[in-house]
Design a protein around this motif. Structure first.
Motif, mmCIF file in Angstrom:
data_model
loop_
_atom_site.group_PDB
_atom_site.id
_atom_site.type_symbol
_atom_site.label_atom_id
_atom_site.label_comp_id
_atom_site.label_asym_id
_atom_site.label_seq_id
_atom_site.Cartn_x
_atom_site.Cartn_y
_atom_site.Cartn_z
ATOM 1 N N UNK A 51 0.870 -1.178 0.000
ATOM 2 C CA UNK A 51 0.000 0.000 0.000
ATOM 3 C C UNK A 51 0.904 1.223 0.000
ATOM 4 N N UNK A 52 0.631 2.164 -0.893
ATOM 5 C CA UNK A 52 1.475 3.352 -0.985
ATOM 6 C C UNK A 52 0.672 4.583 -1.356
ATOM 7 N N UNK A 82 -3.529 9.229 1.713
ATOM 8 C CA UNK A 82 -3.370 8.806 3.104
ATOM 9 C C UNK A 82 -4.697 8.413 3.742
ATOM 10 N N UNK A 83 -5.763 9.165 3.457
ATOM 11 C CA UNK A 83 -7.073 8.844 4.032
ATOM 12 C C UNK A 83 -7.560 7.480 3.553
ATOM 13 N N UNK A 84 -7.404 7.192 2.270
ATOM 14 C CA UNK A 84 -7.856 5.908 1.728
ATOM 15 C C UNK A 84 -7.049 4.757 2.320
ATOM 16 N N UNK A 90 -7.604 0.092 8.594
ATOM 17 C CA UNK A 90 -8.468 -0.055 9.767
ATOM 18 C C UNK A 90 -9.622 -1.018 9.494
ATOM 19 N N UNK A 91 -10.157 -1.014 8.282
ATOM 20 C CA UNK A 91 -11.203 -1.978 7.928
ATOM 21 C C UNK A 91 -10.658 -3.405 7.956
ATOM 22 N N UNK A 101 0.716 -6.120 3.209
ATOM 23 C CA UNK A 101 1.951 -6.681 3.749
ATOM 24 C C UNK A 101 2.926 -5.580 4.142
ATOM 25 N N UNK A 102 2.973 -4.529 3.341
ATOM 26 C CA UNK A 102 3.905 -3.439 3.603
ATOM 27 C C UNK A 102 3.268 -2.117 3.196
ATOM 28 N N UNK A 103 3.668 -1.060 3.894
ATOM 29 C CA UNK A 103 3.076 0.259 3.656
ATOM 30 C C UNK A 103 4.169 1.299 3.512
ATOM 31 N N UNK A 104 4.005 2.170 2.537
ATOM 32 C CA UNK A 104 4.841 3.368 2.386
ATOM 33 C C UNK A 104 3.845 4.511 2.308
ATOM 34 N N UNK A 105 3.834 5.339 3.337
ATOM 35 C CA UNK A 105 2.858 6.423 3.376
ATOM 36 C C UNK A 105 3.351 7.535 4.287
#
Length: 198
Positions: A51-52, A82-84, A90-91, A101-105
């Motif tokens: 997710x980015x 960022x909101x999405x 959270x959902x 699995x991984x996030x860049x934000x």
């Protein structure tokens, strides 16, 4: 990116053949075979979900580079603001079914995830290249994240409208009542495929 990317997978460690490692154990794993253990486990799953909120080239370039380095693992990308991203994470947490699995934000999303205990503190040998102020430290020499980008916001003012001591020199100065009707912030430029907020 690789360590965080495989946190959802729980492999058997060569040193712990009796039982699989927990997510916390895997995240903190710092033995010489670390990359091999992570790669072999990720290959069994066959894919990683990233997710980015990055825009442009990194969204299409990163999967190509990653898949060339780690054959047998498809890097899937979800791009959102960022909101999405935080809404989606959270959902997934509420449903107890994580796709990510991984996030860049951005920092605010990471901070919310940290408060909800949705981040696993981790080790990476690559973190030695980052200055201490770029890392959100956890216990036992682990980190929650390392800053990989910064956003700069410029401030401009009309020198015919704002003069002398009224010119802001700090963030606190921006809150002065006399500037209330003379201040605006530009809307962010939306990422491709996203609509501009109204």
């Amino acid at each position: 990116m690789f360590l965080v990317a495989v946190l959802g997978w729980v492999p058997s460690s060569p040193a712990q053949t009796a039982k699989p490692m927990s997510v916390a154990e895997l995240a903190a794993y710092n033995k010489p075979d670390r990359e091999k253990v992570l790669y072999e486990g990720a290959k069994k799953e066959g894919r990683l979900m990233w997710y980015t909120s990055l825009t442009g080239g990194p969204n299409s370039d990163a999967p190509k580079v990653f898949e060339a380095k780690y054959p047998g693992i498809k890097l899937e990308v979800y791009h959102g603001d960022s909101d999405a991203i935080i809404q989606r994470v959270l959902q997934e947490a509420q449903a107890k079914r994580f796709l990510v699995d991984t996030i860049e934000t951005t920092f605010p999303v990471l901070k919310v995830m940290q408060e909800y205990k949705l981040l696993a503190p981790y080790f990476s040998p690559h973190l030695a290249q980052y200055p201490d102020e770029a890392k959100e430290k956890a216990d036992k020499g682990l980190v929650y994240w390392a800053t990989d980008r910064e956003s700069y916001i410029g401030l401009a003012y009309n020198s015919n409208s704002v003069q002398g001591n009224a010119v802001p020199k700090s963030f606190e100065d921006l809150l002065k009542p006399e500037l209330r009707t003379k201040s605006v912030l530009p809307q962010p430029i939306p990422a491709p495929g996203l609509s501009r907020p109204c």
